[in-house]
Design a protein around this motif. Structure first.
Motif, PDB file in Angstrom:
ATOM      1  N   UNK A   1       0.820  -1.217   0.000  1.00  0.00           N
ATOM      2  CA  UNK A   1       0.000   0.000   0.000  1.00  0.00           C
ATOM      3  C   UNK A   1       0.860   1.277   0.000  1.00  0.00           C
ATOM      4  N   UNK A   2       0.219   2.419  -0.397  1.00  0.00           N
ATOM      5  CA  UNK A   2       0.934   3.681  -0.460  1.00  0.00           C
ATOM      6  C   UNK A   2       0.116   4.778   0.211  1.00  0.00           C
ATOM      7  N   UNK A   3       0.818   5.858   0.577  1.00  0.00           N
ATOM      8  CA  UNK A   3       0.145   7.002   1.193  1.00  0.00           C
ATOM      9  C   UNK A   3       0.499   8.277   0.438  1.00  0.00           C
ATOM     10  N   UNK A   4       1.714   8.787   0.626  1.00  0.00           N
ATOM     11  CA  UNK A   4       2.100  10.058   0.016  1.00  0.00           C
ATOM     12  C   UNK A   4       2.834   9.919  -1.311  1.00  0.00           C
TER      13      UNK A   4
ATOM     14  N   UNK B   1      -4.579   8.612 -17.951  1.00  0.00           N
ATOM     15  CA  UNK B   1      -3.450   9.482 -18.250  1.00  0.00           C
ATOM     16  C   UNK B   1      -2.494   8.750 -19.193  1.00  0.00           C
ATOM     17  N   UNK B   2      -1.668   9.512 -19.882  1.00  0.00           N
ATOM     18  CA  UNK B   2      -0.665   8.960 -20.791  1.00  0.00           C
ATOM     19  C   UNK B   2       0.704   9.456 -20.349  1.00  0.00           C
ATOM     20  N   UNK B   3       1.667   8.528 -20.169  1.00  0.00           N
ATOM     21  CA  UNK B   3       2.979   8.892 -19.659  1.00  0.00           C
ATOM     22  C   UNK B   3       4.076   8.314 -20.553  1.00  0.00           C
TER      23      UNK B   3
ATOM     24  N   UNK C   1       0.571  12.697  -7.582  1.00  0.00           N
ATOM     25  CA  UNK C   1      -0.175  13.906  -7.984  1.00  0.00           C
ATOM     26  C   UNK C   1      -1.436  13.593  -8.786  1.00  0.00           C
ATOM     27  N   UNK C   2      -1.432  12.474  -9.508  1.00  0.00           N
ATOM     28  CA  UNK C   2      -2.601  12.116 -10.311  1.00  0.00           C
ATOM     29  C   UNK C   2      -3.713  11.493  -9.465  1.00  0.00           C
ATOM     30  N   UNK C   3      -3.400  11.139  -8.211  1.00  0.00           N
ATOM     31  CA  UNK C   3      -4.366  10.443  -7.359  1.00  0.00           C
ATOM     32  C   UNK C   3      -4.903  11.328  -6.247  1.00  0.00           C
ATOM     33  N   UNK C   4      -4.597  12.620  -6.287  1.00  0.00           N
ATOM     34  CA  UNK C   4      -5.152  13.534  -5.277  1.00  0.00           C
ATOM     35  C   UNK C   4      -6.663  13.575  -5.407  1.00  0.00           C
ATOM     36  N   UNK C   5      -7.332  13.456  -4.299  1.00  0.00           N
ATOM     37  CA  UNK C   5      -8.794  13.429  -4.303  1.00  0.00           C
ATOM     38  C   UNK C   5      -9.370  12.034  -4.358  1.00  0.00           C
TER      39      UNK C   5
END
Length: 373
Positions: free
Chosen positions: A301-304, A329-331, A340-344
């Motif tokens: 699991x991840x947090x920040x 998203x495309x990377x 940053x893409x998972x904020x919210x």
């Protein structure tokens, strides 16, 4: 989870012992909406579910949303006769703000209860797991300190060991009352400690052009029946690619298998069967060809922070546990921080599909509450 679980088993038991799997269910083989397991392996009931609610398999796990009251998942009667020190483990994951003892809502709290029955006896509830429940309940919402602080358990693996008898039945009861709240059950494993049918000395994989050369060596295997070689492109979902008869000698033997591999990173594990059809798994090994689709996102699991190294331009699709598309998203090739893409995004399980010219990988991610909040 299974990679970590296998590694921990190897640490806990000496080389001549193994935690052999008796029964397992990871829900990966079922389509969304399934409520009863194949050939009666498990059943579920949701007597208070209304239109729009669900208590069923979603995205390779068993999930509950707005089930209102007393929804039950129960295993078949599992045969544990003739073995001792039986252990079961299962993952419990929550998303959303679940109400707990401090919510001033009386008995209408949200909970995730795990219980078991030996030889048809009364069900015994595992109470207050890791301090995130209370007497009578395994896990509850807002559980820590008994106050409404949104201190839910997020993700945990519940275990119970030292069991013995002839049969074992597992039961999970979930309750939540809002469409913003989800509870998830996954990776149910029942195992026991026993002598190994095979003493595995080594298990290796080597790339060669478009092939993977697999080798393994045993030092003794006189109670061995056969081997099944399993393959995965993500280290989570495995399929059998070969069935190899054991030589069955007390002096050990050498084995070789060729796999027509994809030009990417692939994972292998060896499933060894004894003459009574009991089995155990080897460590998981990997081999990388000329092109690799991606490394596994980490930590999980991840947090920040959540990192992902891509070896090619890729499209990433994030889905909620109920299969709804949340973001695409495309990377480019390289190392990326996905946070940053998972904020919210709410805490709990997130499904990530990574697609490139070499294929698609699926990952189950667990998002924890961010540190400092």
């Amino acid at each position: 989870m299974r990679i970590i679980f296998t590694y921990l088993l190897l640490l806990l038991f000496p080389p001549y012992l193994s935690a052999q799997i008796i029964w397992q269910e990871d829900f990966n083989a079922y389509t969304d909406g399934t409520t009863v397991g194949t050939t009666g392996r498990w059943t579920s009931t949701c007597g208070a579910c209304l239109s729009g609610d669900f208590f069923e398999v979603r995205s390779g796990a068993f999930s509950a949303q707005d089930v209102n009251d007393f929804s039950t998942w129960e295993s078949e009667s599992i045969n544990i006769a003739g073995v001792s020190d039986v252990t079961f483990a299962l993952d419990a994951i929550e998303t959303g703000d679940h109400e707990g003892p401090g919510c001033a809502c009386g008995v209408n709290i949200d909970y995730f209860d795990v219980s078991y029955s030996i030889d048809g006896g009364a069900f015994i509830t595992i109470e207050n797991w890791n301090g995130d429940g209370e007497p009578g309940h395994t896990l509850t919402g807002d559980s820590q300190n008994g106050s409404a602080l949104d201190a839910d358990w997020e993700s945990t693996t519940i275990t119970q060991s030292g069991l013995s008898g002839n049969t074992l039945v597992l039961r999970v009861v979930m309750r939540n009352t809002a469409g913003t709240e989800t509870m998830t059950l996954d990776n149910v494993v029942v195992s026991h400690t026993s002598l190994l049918p095979v003493n595995l000395v080594s298990f290796t994989a080597m790339p060669q052009n478009n092939l993977t050369q697999l080798y393994w060596q045993t030092s003794s295997e006189e109670f061995s029946s056969h081997f099944e070689l399993e393959k995965s492109i993500d280290g989570i979902y495995f399929q059998t690619i070969g069935n190899i008869a054991a030589i069955g000698t007390s002096k050990g033997a050498y084995y070789h298998f060729e796999d027509l591999s994809l030009p990417q990173t692939v994972y292998y594990r060896l499933k060894s069967f004894d003459t009574n059809e009991s089995f155990y798994y080897s460590d998981i090994i990997s081999v990388t060809g000329k092109h690799s689709i991606t490394n596994t996102p980490y930590p999980n699991p991840f947090a920040n922070e959540l990192f992902l190294k891509l070896s090619d331009h890729s499209n990433l699709t994030f889905l909620s546990i109920d299969g709804k598309k949340q973001k695409v998203i495309s990377l480019p090739e390289g190392l990326h921080d996905l946070h940053p893409y998972l904020e919210g995004f709410p805490t709990g399980m997130i499904i990530l599909n990574i697609s490139s010219q070499y294929g698609t990988q699926k990952h189950k991610l667990i998002k924890l509450r961010e540190k400092g909040f």
